[in-house]
Write a protein that holds these residues in place. Structure first.
Motif, PDB file in Angstrom:
ATOM      1  N   ASN A  22      54.086  24.856  58.338  1.00 46.95           N
ATOM      2  CA  ASN A  22      53.738  24.525  57.162  1.00 46.95           C
ATOM      3  C   ASN A  22      52.837  25.765  56.356  1.00 46.95           C
ATOM      4  OD1 ASN A  22      50.725  23.746  57.349  1.00 46.95           O
ATOM      5  ND2 ASN A  22      51.912  22.498  58.770  1.00 46.95           N
ATOM      6  N   VAL A  23      52.926  25.880  55.310  1.00 48.74           N
ATOM      7  CA  VAL A  23      51.956  26.649  54.603  1.00 48.74           C
ATOM      8  C   VAL A  23      51.279  26.154  53.410  1.00 48.74           C
ATOM      9  CG1 VAL A  23      51.723  29.121  53.348  1.00 48.74           C
ATOM     10  CG2 VAL A  23      53.338  28.841  55.522  1.00 48.74           C
ATOM     11  N   PRO A  24      50.076  26.051  53.381  1.00 50.82           N
ATOM     12  CA  PRO A  24      49.243  25.629  52.016  1.00 50.82           C
ATOM     13  C   PRO A  24      49.439  26.529  50.886  1.00 50.82           C
ATOM     14  CG  PRO A  24      47.673  26.453  53.674  1.00 50.82           C
ATOM     15  CD  PRO A  24      48.784  26.591  54.365  1.00 50.82           C
ATOM     16  N   LEU A  25      49.607  25.958  49.814  1.00 47.99           N
ATOM     17  CA  LEU A  25      49.923  26.835  48.662  1.00 47.99           C
ATOM     18  C   LEU A  25      48.551  27.704  48.268  1.00 47.99           C
ATOM     19  CD1 LEU A  25      51.793  27.650  46.528  1.00 47.99           C
ATOM     20  CD2 LEU A  25      51.146  25.568  44.994  1.00 47.99           C
ATOM     21  N   GLY A  26      47.325  27.016  48.318  1.00 44.75           N
ATOM     22  CA  GLY A  26      46.366  27.571  48.086  1.00 44.75           C
ATOM     23  C   GLY A  26      45.655  27.519  46.674  1.00 44.75           C
ATOM     24  N   GLU A  27      44.396  28.083  46.426  1.00 43.65           N
ATOM     25  CA  GLU A  27      43.968  27.646  45.061  1.00 43.65           C
ATOM     26  C   GLU A  27      44.411  28.827  44.267  1.00 43.65           C
ATOM     27  OE1 GLU A  27      39.730  27.961  45.988  1.00 43.65           O
ATOM     28  OE2 GLU A  27      40.390  26.447  47.691  1.00 43.65           O
ATOM     29  N   LEU A  28      45.400  28.643  43.397  1.00 48.55           N
ATOM     30  CA  LEU A  28      45.785  29.522  42.255  1.00 48.55           C
ATOM     31  C   LEU A  28      44.859  29.922  41.332  1.00 48.55           C
ATOM     32  CD1 LEU A  28      49.503  28.024  42.261  1.00 48.55           C
ATOM     33  CD2 LEU A  28      49.027  30.051  43.400  1.00 48.55           C
ATOM     34  N   ARG A  29      45.275  31.376  41.104  1.00 50.25           N
ATOM     35  CA  ARG A  29      44.266  31.709  40.093  1.00 50.25           C
ATOM     36  C   ARG A  29      45.177  32.628  38.958  1.00 50.25           C
ATOM     37  NH1 ARG A  29      41.355  33.456  44.382  1.00 50.25           N
ATOM     38  NH2 ARG A  29      42.431  35.877  44.320  1.00 50.25           N
ATOM     39  N   TRP A  30      44.990  32.316  37.409  1.00 48.39           N
ATOM     40  CA  TRP A  30      45.837  32.908  36.506  1.00 48.39           C
ATOM     41  C   TRP A  30      44.718  33.470  35.606  1.00 48.39           C
ATOM     42  CZ3 TRP A  30      50.983  32.157  37.662  1.00 48.39           C
ATOM     43  CH2 TRP A  30      51.253  31.141  38.702  1.00 48.39           C
ATOM     44  N   SER A  31      45.081  34.924  35.085  1.00 46.35           N
ATOM     45  CA  SER A  31      44.294  35.721  34.460  1.00 46.35           C
ATOM     46  C   SER A  31      45.367  36.114  33.121  1.00 46.35           C
ATOM     47  CB  SER A  31      43.654  36.738  34.843  1.00 46.35           C
ATOM     48  OG  SER A  31      44.337  37.691  35.385  1.00 46.35           O
ATOM     49  N   ALA A  50      58.516  26.509  49.915  1.00 50.33           N
ATOM     50  CA  ALA A  50      59.578  26.064  51.126  1.00 50.33           C
ATOM     51  C   ALA A  50      60.311  27.001  52.112  1.00 50.33           C
ATOM     52  CB  ALA A  50      60.488  25.229  50.424  1.00 50.33           C
ATOM     53  N   HIS A  51      60.193  28.290  51.465  1.00 47.87           N
ATOM     54  CA  HIS A  51      61.089  29.367  52.467  1.00 47.87           C
ATOM     55  C   HIS A  51      60.126  29.507  53.612  1.00 47.87           C
ATOM     56  CE1 HIS A  51      58.283  32.610  51.112  1.00 47.87           C
ATOM     57  NE2 HIS A  51      59.023  33.370  51.973  1.00 47.87           N
ATOM     58  N   PHE A  52      58.855  29.460  53.575  1.00 47.82           N
ATOM     59  CA  PHE A  52      58.247  29.969  54.736  1.00 47.82           C
ATOM     60  C   PHE A  52      58.494  29.512  55.964  1.00 47.82           C
ATOM     61  CE2 PHE A  52      55.092  31.048  51.332  1.00 47.82           C
ATOM     62  CZ  PHE A  52      54.825  32.121  51.926  1.00 47.82           C
ATOM     63  N   LYS A  53      58.848  28.164  56.109  1.00 50.59           N
ATOM     64  CA  LYS A  53      59.371  27.517  57.310  1.00 50.59           C
ATOM     65  C   LYS A  53      60.884  27.928  57.856  1.00 50.59           C
ATOM     66  CE  LYS A  53      60.932  22.798  59.111  1.00 50.59           C
ATOM     67  NZ  LYS A  53      61.269  21.513  58.950  1.00 50.59           N
ATOM     68  N   TYR A  54      61.490  28.176  56.851  1.00 52.02           N
ATOM     69  CA  TYR A  54      62.834  28.732  57.060  1.00 52.02           C
ATOM     70  C   TYR A  54      63.202  30.228  57.503  1.00 52.02           C
ATOM     71  CZ  TYR A  54      63.544  23.766  55.809  1.00 52.02           C
ATOM     72  OH  TYR A  54      63.285  22.649  55.637  1.00 52.02           O
ATOM     73  N   ILE A  55      62.532  30.925  56.573  1.00 57.01           N
ATOM     74  CA  ILE A  55      62.481  32.256  57.008  1.00 57.01           C
ATOM     75  C   ILE A  55      61.618  33.027  57.886  1.00 57.01           C
ATOM     76  CG2 ILE A  55      62.366  34.717  55.817  1.00 57.01           C
ATOM     77  CD1 ILE A  55      64.848  33.141  55.307  1.00 57.01           C
TER      78      ILE A  55
END
Length: 371
Positions: free
Chosen positions: A224-233, A214-219
């Motif tokens: 809009n900014v897509p979150l993308g494909e998250l990776r966790w290791s 959400a902060h990408f719009k206001y700061i």
């Protein structure tokens, strides 16, 4: 503002509050000075819940080229004064800064003797691997208290043209290794262009920014900014954000791909308009102070070719977004139980993952430990 001049809702040109209040008039050296200057009047560590310790991991100390053989330098990170040196054998060593004899700072006026670090006060010579005193030139008898390990030594690795130190509050062996990024040593890529900030806040608040959609719009003023494909290791995380990007040569498929190894090592590849690699060196100095250095490298064929202007523009835009975030971070409080709503992004999932970098009893403000 006249009604005709009022930007439409969602207009990406709407000036973010942080920008027009603080950053709008900063240019050139004024901007560089602002990035490094102290922030006066900020609330205390306790008021901001920043007394949560430091997450363990590998952190950048200095560029490898900034420490020559036979050179010693003082540092301050992790709320500790440190002394770092490169021995005649080329190896880097680092110890806590204060001599066990009469408390002199080993990094201020100390010198390298072979591979040992010599105290500037009485020339006691410390071994940076064993952490003991090997030589005292004016006596034949070394006191038993310093003949064995008497000073903290630090695990050091050189990677990506930087010196990295392993931090853990209990001084245990490293649980993982720093990542080695091949472009950093590729002669077809440019030397680093380095930008530097002092952030007067908390490294965890800074890390959460990546999943705070959400902060990408206001700061940053983005629509809009897509979150993308998250990776966790086990010890790292990352994401690939793909989008269409407009260029003077038409629309291209672009990707922002970021990865981390622990809380202190981060790198991001930008592809599409002009290929760019950002090595982010983010190191806590004190509980309310984080030292950031952004190191950019690009293929020489692009950075020095017909698209050189675009290559520089990408770097400027990345730094501008960090400036915008810094305005918030410099006075931000850490909220141990934040109120999250739909549209914020996976902040709760991120915090669950990030908690692995704290040992038991850390990662929680001291005020809450007493509850």
């Amino acid at each position: 503002m006249a009604e005709a001049d009022t930007p439409a809702p969602g207009d990406a040109r709407t000036p973010p509050v942080a920008v027009w209040q603080i950053l709008e008039k900063l240019r050139g050296q004024d901007l560089v000075d602002w990035r490094l200057a102290n922030v006066e009047g900020r609330a205390s560590v306790e008021e901001r819940n920043l007394d949560i310790g430091f997450p363990f991991g590998w952190y950048a100390m200095l560029p490898s080229a900034d420490l020559a053989a036979g050179e010693v330098k003082p540092l301050r990170y992790f709320a500790k004064d440190l002394a770092i040196w490169r021995g005649e054998d080329g190896e880097v060593r680092m110890v806590d800064a204060y001599c066990r004899h009469l408390g002199a700072h080993l990094g201020h006026g100390g010198k390298v003797s072979g591979n040992l670090l010599e105290c500037p006060f009485h020339a006691w010579r410390y071994d940076g691997t064993e952490g003991n005193v090997k030589e005292i030139p004016y006596t034949k008898i070394i006191p038993p208290q310093v003949k064995r390990k008497c000073i903290r030594t630090w695990h050091i690795v050189e990677a990506n043209r930087w010196i990295w130190a392993w931090y853990h509050p209990h001084d245990i062996e490293p649980l993982f290794e720093p990542a080695h990024i091949p472009e950093c040593s590729d002669p077809d890529w440019t030397d680093y262009e380095v930008f530097e900030w002092n952030v007067w806040g908390n490294i965890q608040n800074m890390a959460e920014n990546g999943v705070d959609v959400a902060h990408f719009k206001y700061i940053h003023g983005t629509s809009n900014v897509p979150l993308g494909e998250l990776r966790w290791s086990e010890w790292g995380r990352g994401a690939d954000v793909r989008a269409k990007m407009g260029t003077p040569w038409g629309e291209v498929d672009g990707c922002i791909s970021y990865d981390t190894m622990g809380p202190g090592q981060s790198w991001t590849r930008f592809t599409g308009i002009s290929e760019t690699l950002l090595i982010a060196c983010i190191t806590p100095v004190d509980l309310d102070h984080v030292h950031t250095r952004f190191c950019f490298t690009q293929p020489r064929s692009q950075a020095e070719g017909e698209r050189a202007g675009l290559a520089k523009a990408i770097i400027r835009d990345i730094c501008k977004q960090y400036d915008q975030d810094k305005v918030i971070w410099d006075r931000q409080k850490f909220e141990p139980e934040p109120v999250i709503c739909a549209g914020d992004g996976p902040i709760a999932d991120f915090r669950k993952f990030y908690s692995r970098y704290y040992v038991e009893g850390e990662g929680v403000p001291a005020s809450r430990k007493r509850d």
